[in-house]
Scaffold this active site. Structure first.
Site, short mmCIF file in Angstrom:
data_model
loop_
_atom_site.label_atom_id
_atom_site.label_comp_id
_atom_site.label_asym_id
_atom_site.label_seq_id
_atom_site.Cartn_x
_atom_site.Cartn_y
_atom_site.Cartn_z
CG HIS A 136 131.63 13.36 61.47
ND1 HIS A 136 131.52 13.22 60.09
CD2 HIS A 136 132.83 13.66 61.62
CE1 HIS A 136 132.56 13.21 59.62
NE2 HIS A 136 133.40 13.45 60.56
CG HIS A 137 128.31 16.56 56.78
ND1 HIS A 137 126.74 16.18 56.53
CD2 HIS A 137 128.31 17.75 56.17
CE1 HIS A 137 126.10 17.11 55.56
NE2 HIS A 137 127.08 18.03 55.34
CB ALA A 138 130.01 10.50 58.70
CG ASN A 290 124.84 12.54 55.20
OD1 ASN A 290 124.71 13.96 54.93
ND2 ASN A 290 125.54 11.89 55.82
#
Length: 437
Positions: A136-138, A290
């Site tokens: 997941h991008h999180a 990120n």
């Protein structure tokens, strides 16, 4: 307790407000046979999972919602829930592989579990098989998302191609640092951040109507094209440009043909792309979080000549860098970290519900492994990258390097972009037109 950064939380919020959004990033590794059993693959992952602590954690929200969600250790990680198998429909060729990738990448993850999974893809043509890995991008950006390779592949993943994309690295926000500390660290670049904010504000002007910005359906389409990095060395030297400039120009060339095929005359304000910029320092590629900022660039789709299109892409990115757009992104992430979470959550969800018209696509260039990799002794022949789309962006491009190969992976909204295979072919043709010029 390790709380999600505002940027990481934004990827969860995007799913909360849009049922058609699925913010997972991934890649499909295509390997030579023989295909391992699912039991073999699960045993491999179970043995290596302890080396990546974040992949044993899940997202937990506070009961009253007064503080942001955090990463906490999962009570148990059932490898069977995360490592599954699917068979590619016969004959297992390019089109069938792309359809399976699109189907899996549109499936949301269970937030009660760690946010990653691996699909063993059986039945590829010529005796090959695949590993479709998702995070997941999180949990990770495009660079750190390749950290899942350490769980799957035998050889250590090489460090990122520092300098391959020609974009100056920026000081990252320190992982786990208090937002106020991060903000004070930007004091010496406050003027640069202010200049960048003005530039970003100017980039919010709506693009021309082209059908590439609008609501998404739930289904996706996927296609890819592959080129050689080394074959571009001569033209890059002659033009004084980078691989990233060629990438942006090739994407612009492919989209130009798409617009023309749809009866639109490309103009200088037709398409703006979000260009993620890594703010990582060397050696942090494996840190799962990120560390990324952005630039917003109008793509030179109005230019027919492929060489002039490369020059225009180079000049536009250079102007954005000199205007300090990336520094503005870093600064605003630090500011967001100072905002009380209930206010931040309300602001983010409200902003994500607004029908944005400024960005038509995303183009992200991720440096991949420099050396050939293997899994259970089988060689990896290709790596196909997949980028998510959301927030009315109907087409996304992820470009991933592997040894000397550069693969353009294209994710598209199935309902509005049925011609994604032709788009991929046009992107490849645009690259080769420059190399052969």
């Amino acid at each position: 307790m390790d709380r999600l950064t505002p940027l990481s939380y934004a990827f969860l919020a995007a799913e909360d407000v849009d049922p058609a959004a699925c913010l997972v990033i991934g890649s499909m590794a295509v390997l030579d046979g023989p295909t391992p059993s699912l039991a073999e693959l699960r045993e491999l992952v179970a043995g290596r999972l302890p080396s990546v602590p974040r992949y044993r954690q899940r997202v937990v929200s506070t009961s009253l919602g007064l503080r942001g969600p955090a990463w906490v250790d999962a009570p148990a990680v059932e490898v069977a829930d995360h490592v599954t198998a699917r068979r590619v429909p016969a004959p297992g060729g390019r089109r069938e592989v792309a359809a399976l990738v699109a189907e899996v990448m549109a499936e949301r993850m269970d937030r009660d579990r760690p946010l990653w999974d691996v699909t063993l893809c059986e039945g590829l043509a010529d005796g090959q098989w695949g590993l479709l890995s998702r995070v997941h991008h999180a949990l990770a950006d495009g660079v750190s998302g390749t950290g899942l390779y350490r769980v799957l592949f035998d050889a250590e993943t090489a460090d990122a191609h520092d300098g391959q994309n020609g974009i100056t690295r920026l000081p990252p926000l320190p992982p786990g640092a208090a937002p106020g500390v991060a903000l004070r660290g930007l004091g010496t670049t406050a003027l640069a951040a202010a200049r960048g904010t003005v530039a970003l504000g100017a980039s919010m002007w709506p693009v021309s109507r082209s059908g590439l910005v609008g609501p998404l359906a739930g289904d996706r389409r996927y296609a890819w094209t592959e080129v050689s990095i080394s074959e571009s060395a001569e033209v890059r030297h002659a033009l004084g440009v980078t691989v990233n400039d060629l990438v942006i120009a090739s994407v612009a060339g492919g989209l130009r043909e798409l617009l023309l095929d749809r009866g639109h005359q490309p103009d200088p304000h037709a398409l703006r792309s979000l260009l993620p910029v890594s703010s990582r320092t060397p050696g942090t590629a494996g840190v799962p979080d990120n560390q990324v900022t952005l630039m917003l660039s109008l793509l030179p789709v109005e230019i027919d000549d492929p060489v002039e299109r490369v020059r225009a892409a180079h000049e536009r990115v250079a102007r954005l860098r000199s205007a300090r757009e990336p520094e503005a992104g870093v600064a605003w992430q630090a500011v967001a970290g100072l905002v009380p979470f209930p206010v931040l959550r309300f602001w983010m969800r409200t902003a994500l519900r607004l029908p944005q018209q400024s960005v038509a696509t995303v183009t992200t260039n991720v440096p991949g492994p420099r050396e050939p990799m293997t899994c259970l002794g089988r060689p990896v022949q290709h790596l196909l990258p997949v980028v998510p789309i959301a927030d009315r962006v109907r087409i996304g491009f992820c470009i991933l390097s592997y040894v000397d190969h550069l693969v353009f992976g294209i994710t598209a909204d199935a309902a509005s972009t049925p011609e994604v295979e032709q788009l991929a072919a046009n992107v490849g043709a645009s690259w080769r037109a420059v190399v052969d010029a």
